[in-house]
Enzyme design. Structure first.
Site, short mmCIF file in Angstrom:
data_model
loop_
_atom_site.label_atom_id
_atom_site.label_comp_id
_atom_site.label_asym_id
_atom_site.label_seq_id
_atom_site.Cartn_x
_atom_site.Cartn_y
_atom_site.Cartn_z
N HIS A 43 -37.65 25.66 75.88
CA HIS A 43 -38.97 25.13 76.08
C HIS A 43 -39.66 24.98 77.26
O HIS A 43 -40.55 25.66 77.33
CB HIS A 43 -39.18 23.72 75.51
CG HIS A 43 -40.42 23.10 75.67
ND1 HIS A 43 -41.67 23.78 75.29
CD2 HIS A 43 -41.11 22.19 76.60
CE1 HIS A 43 -42.91 23.17 75.62
NE2 HIS A 43 -42.37 22.12 76.41
N ASP A 92 -52.54 26.66 75.79
CA ASP A 92 -52.98 25.95 76.84
C ASP A 92 -52.22 26.90 77.82
O ASP A 92 -51.27 27.87 77.67
CB ASP A 92 -52.21 24.56 76.91
CG ASP A 92 -50.61 24.65 76.50
OD1 ASP A 92 -50.15 25.59 76.78
OD2 ASP A 92 -50.35 24.03 75.65
N LYS A 111 -59.00 23.84 79.34
CA LYS A 111 -59.80 22.68 79.27
C LYS A 111 -60.69 22.26 80.48
O LYS A 111 -60.13 22.23 81.43
CB LYS A 111 -58.85 21.46 78.95
CG LYS A 111 -59.29 20.22 78.06
CD LYS A 111 -58.16 19.30 77.83
CE LYS A 111 -57.51 19.40 76.26
NZ LYS A 111 -56.70 18.10 76.20
C1 R5P Z 1 -45.96 22.27 74.10
O1 R5P Z 1 -45.69 22.27 75.46
C2 R5P Z 1 -45.47 23.39 73.38
O2 R5P Z 1 -45.64 24.72 73.83
C3 R5P Z 1 -46.13 23.55 72.12
O3 R5P Z 1 -47.50 23.74 72.20
C4 R5P Z 1 -45.92 22.40 71.08
O4 R5P Z 1 -44.43 21.83 71.37
C5 R5P Z 1 -46.34 22.35 69.90
O5 R5P Z 1 -46.15 20.91 69.36
P1 R5P Z 1 -47.11 20.67 68.02
O6 R5P Z 1 -46.92 21.78 66.88
O7 R5P Z 1 -46.42 19.33 67.43
O8 R5P Z 1 -48.36 20.62 68.37
#
Ligand code: R5P
Length: 280
Positions: A118, A154, A177
């Protein structure tokens, strides 16, 4: 040397075994009536490669028991490294889960191979981690598509979308954002106008789907023609697939780090090459 498959990654384990021309060890997994987990490897080799993603707590227990049951040199291939989002202490007193996991895994295996862990912070807790990048494979998947825009939801995923888009040969951007005033924020791609265009939202993980659903809503509001989604790890917890469909996303492309119906891309070659570099 043998491939030892875990129940979380059986198809990927077979593909890796085929590519490396290695045999697959015979494993047994059971659960006792009280929920305790049992594992057995009957015909392990002197050296073994365990293949298993961590998409649940049970996956973690199985992997650890399996690694400990094996003798000799071991490589742990963990295509999806769960627990990596808790990569620091956000609140006083919290466990840094990936740090604990790193200690455990590196105690049990000589090498740990994973795909798109991650964050850099998560990777920093390991001493012998081989962190592979599957984003170019996502790029390759879309390389024949015309006039596509890849968007990361993001700025944190900007490098990832850049890596995929450079192989796909398409434009890319991230959703920014911006605070307008005390009560409103504006979310839109930093540079690109998506009106009338086909967009693929690219992220490392889709877990609850919340991030992609919000991004898709914005992109539709901004006039995108079609919104699709692609990720490395399709964790798809908590009815995520239904949420994505309800948000108008009809196409989801993922790798097989988490094996599911959306695993159109295999990381088997990427992982096999990394293993070859270590052992052959
Ligand atoms: C966030 O930092 C990750 O890159 C993903 O955007 C995130 O883990 C996605 O999680 P979810 O599908 O629960 O919004």
């Amino acid at each position: 040397m043998k491939i030892v498959p875990c129940p979380s990654s059986p198809a990927l384990a077979v593909k890796i075994a085929d590519l490396l021309k290695l045999e697959i060890a015979k494993t047994t997994f059971k659960k006792f009536p009280d929920g305790e987990i049992y594992v057995r490897v009957e015909n392990a080799d002197e050296e073994n490669i365990v293949v298993g993603s961590l998409n649940s707590n049970e996956d973690l227990v199985r992997l650890i028991l399996l690694l400990d049951a094996l003798k000799g040199r071991k490589i742990a291939v963990i295509p999806y490294m769960g627990y990596a989002r808790q990569d620091k202490m956000f609140l006083e007193g919290e466990a840094v889960s990936i740090k604990t996991l790193a200690k455990l895994l590196e105690n049990l295996a000589d090498h740990v191979i994973t795909v798109n862990i991650h964050s850099r912070e998560a990777a920093s807790h390991f001493k012998k981690l081989h962190n592979l990048d599957a984003m170019p494979l996502i790029g390759e998947f879309y390389s024949s598509r015309q006039d596509l825009v890849m968007i990361s939801p993001d700025v944190g995923s900007y490098d990832r979308v850049k890596s995929a888009a450079s192989v796909a040969g398409c434009e890319f951007d991230y959703l920014e954002k911006k605070r307008i005033d005390a009560t409103s924020v504006e979310i839109k791609p930093k540079e690109i106008d998506v009106a009338g265009r086909d967009v693929v939202i690219v992220d490392d993980i889709i877990s609850t789907g919340g991030t992609v659903v919000e991004a898709a809503k914005k992109l539709k509001e901004l006039g995108a023609r079609k919104v699709e989604a692609a990720c490395v790890h399709a964790v798809l917890a908590d009815f995520a697939t239904i949420k994505l469909i309800s948000a108008g996303i009809r196409e989801l492309v993922a790798t097989d780090t988490v094996e599911c119906v959306f695993s159109s891309i295999s990381v088997s070659k990427l992982v096999s090459d990394a293993i070859s570099n270590l052992v052959f």
